[in-house]
Every structure is written in structure tokens, then in C-alpha cells.
Design a protein around this motif. Structure first.
Motif, PDB file in Angstrom:
ATOM      1  N   LYS A   1      -2.541   5.685   7.351  1.00 33.09           N
ATOM      2  CA  LYS A   1      -1.252   5.198   6.870  1.00 33.09           C
ATOM      3  C   LYS A   1      -0.808   3.917   7.556  1.00 33.09           C
ATOM      4  CE  LYS A   1       0.338   9.824   5.577  1.00 33.09           C
ATOM      5  NZ  LYS A   1       1.421  10.833   5.713  1.00 33.09           N
ATOM      6  N   ARG A   2      -1.523   3.484   8.566  1.00 35.20           N
ATOM      7  CA  ARG A   2      -1.106   2.291   9.292  1.00 35.20           C
ATOM      8  C   ARG A   2      -1.585   1.036   8.583  1.00 35.20           C
ATOM      9  NH1 ARG A   2      -3.255   3.623  15.252  1.00 35.20           N
ATOM     10  NH2 ARG A   2      -5.147   3.805  13.996  1.00 35.20           N
ATOM     11  N   THR A   3      -0.691   0.097   8.380  1.00 35.98           N
ATOM     12  CA  THR A   3      -1.064  -1.136   7.688  1.00 35.98           C
ATOM     13  C   THR A   3      -2.126  -1.907   8.469  1.00 35.98           C
ATOM     14  OG1 THR A   3       0.783  -2.293   8.747  1.00 35.98           O
ATOM     15  CG2 THR A   3       1.175  -1.365   6.571  1.00 35.98           C
TER      16      THR A   3
ATOM     17  N   GLU B   1       9.501  -3.214   7.127  1.00 33.16           N
ATOM     18  CA  GLU B   1       8.060  -3.154   7.346  1.00 33.16           C
ATOM     19  C   GLU B   1       7.360  -2.588   6.110  1.00 33.16           C
ATOM     20  OE1 GLU B   1       7.949  -2.518  12.204  1.00 33.16           O
ATOM     21  OE2 GLU B   1       7.068  -1.038  10.864  1.00 33.16           O
ATOM     22  N   ARG B   2       6.122  -3.020   5.941  1.00 30.98           N
ATOM     23  CA  ARG B   2       5.310  -2.494   4.845  1.00 30.98           C
ATOM     24  C   ARG B   2       5.004  -1.027   5.129  1.00 30.98           C
ATOM     25  NH1 ARG B   2       0.750  -6.447   2.627  1.00 30.98           N
ATOM     26  NH2 ARG B   2       2.639  -7.721   2.683  1.00 30.98           N
ATOM     27  N   ALA B   3       5.131  -0.190   4.108  1.00 31.41           N
ATOM     28  CA  ALA B   3       4.992   1.248   4.298  1.00 31.41           C
ATOM     29  C   ALA B   3       3.927   1.829   3.378  1.00 31.41           C
ATOM     30  CB  ALA B   3       6.328   1.935   4.033  1.00 31.41           C
TER      31      ALA B   3
ATOM     32  N   MET C   1      -9.141   3.073  -0.726  1.00 29.44           N
ATOM     33  CA  MET C   1      -8.156   2.200  -1.340  1.00 29.44           C
ATOM     34  C   MET C   1      -6.778   2.808  -1.187  1.00 29.44           C
ATOM     35  SD  MET C   1      -9.956  -0.328  -2.471  1.00 29.44           S
ATOM     36  CE  MET C   1      -8.674  -1.186  -3.405  1.00 29.44           C
ATOM     37  N   GLY C   2      -5.770   1.960  -1.229  1.00 30.90           N
ATOM     38  CA  GLY C   2      -4.433   2.485  -1.035  1.00 30.90           C
ATOM     39  C   GLY C   2      -3.363   1.610  -1.655  1.00 30.90           C
TER      40      GLY C   2
ATOM     41  N   TYR D   1       4.983  -3.759  -4.382  1.00 37.83           N
ATOM     42  CA  TYR D   1       3.879  -2.810  -4.166  1.00 37.83           C
ATOM     43  C   TYR D   1       2.569  -3.588  -3.987  1.00 37.83           C
ATOM     44  CZ  TYR D   1       6.823   1.165  -5.194  1.00 37.83           C
ATOM     45  OH  TYR D   1       7.805   2.124  -5.132  1.00 37.83           O
ATOM     46  N   TYR D   2       1.835  -3.202  -2.947  1.00 38.66           N
ATOM     47  CA  TYR D   2       0.602  -3.885  -2.580  1.00 38.66           C
ATOM     48  C   TYR D   2      -0.588  -2.939  -2.679  1.00 38.66           C
ATOM     49  CZ  TYR D   2       3.643  -7.443  -0.517  1.00 38.66           C
ATOM     50  OH  TYR D   2       4.592  -8.406  -0.314  1.00 38.66           O
ATOM     51  N   CYS D   3      -1.664  -3.462  -3.210  1.00 34.14           N
ATOM     52  CA  CYS D   3      -2.950  -2.780  -3.214  1.00 34.14           C
ATOM     53  C   CYS D   3      -3.683  -3.140  -1.920  1.00 34.14           C
ATOM     54  CB  CYS D   3      -3.745  -3.246  -4.430  1.00 34.14           C
ATOM     55  SG  CYS D   3      -5.441  -2.679  -4.555  1.00 34.14           S
TER      56      CYS D   3
END
Length: 124
Positions: free
Chosen positions: A106-108, A44-46, A34-35, A94-96
Motif C-alpha cells: 500500500k505504500r506509494t 498524500e497519494r493513497a 498493478m494498483g 486516480y493514478y494507475c
């Protein structure tokens, strides 16, 4: 159907704290890495932080190390992000995220499941 629902966002002054939560359903939570990711308008989403299925391994973005703590409760299918010493540059949605792969990355594009996001705003 997999659902990840974030909560806990809001407005806080610089130096303050917030705790984000993510309630997961429709997946075998205890088998998933999970992240948390974040995204500002036009950017970009990070990656922010990630945790292994057992909770035994955590990974953080350099920008949040020492300030944010990711944790999980497999018995409750919940993921948390404790955010301390917040700064205006932490202002983002912030996204779960979740995925059945083993290692935290770390890559979306490596993550399969996403929540709708929760807004965090830090005022100076």
C-alpha cells in the motif's frame, strides 16, 4: 519506456458508477503487480486497490471495500477499476501504478511506474 495511461474519469452523481482503465506499454505487464491510488489537492497519494500479476490476489483500502473492484486482462495489457456507489469523498485524481515486485503493498514508495492520473468528481 514504460507508459501507463488512465482513462474513464469524469463527473458523476453520488450513488453512480464509473469504470477506470489503464493501458500499459513498455513493460512485461503479466509479470507486474498493478494498483490504483488516488490523491486530492494538498493530500498524500493513497492506496485504493491492488492486484497480483495473475489476478488471483486483490487488496483494497477499507474505504472502498465492497464498492470498488480491480481487475486486469493480461492479454490486453489493461487494468480496470469498477467503482460503484460513488460518494463525494471519492472525488480525487486516480493514478494507475505498476511494479515488478510480487506482493501488493500500500505504500506509494514501493511502486515504480505511474500514470498521469484521471480526475474523478462525484457531486452530491
Amino acid at each position: 519506456q514504460v507508459l501507463l495511461v488512465e482513462s474513464g474519469g469524469g463527473l458523476v452523481q453520488a450513488g453512480g458508477s464509473l469504470r477506470l482503465s489503464c493501458a500499459a506499454s513498455g513493460l512485461t505487464f503479466s509479470n507486474c503487480r498493478m494498483g490504483w491510488f488516488r490523491q486530492a489537492p494538498g493530500k498524500e497519494r493513497a492506496f485504493v486497490a491492488g492486484i497480483s500479476w495473475s489476478g488471483g490476489s486483490t487488496v483494497y483500502a477499507d474505504s472502498v471495500k465492497g464498492r470498488f473492484t480491480i481487475s486486469r486482462e493480461n492479454a490486453k495489457n489493461t487494468l480496470s477499476l469498477q467503482m460503484n456507489s460513488l460518494q463525494p469523498e471519492d472525488t480525487d485524481v486516480y493514478y494507475c501504478a505498476g511494479d515488478s515486485a510480487f506482493y501488493v503493498t500500500k505504500r506509494t514508495s514501493d511502486w515504480m511506474y505511474w500514470g498521469q492520473g484521471t480526475q474523478v468528481t462525484v457531486s452530491s
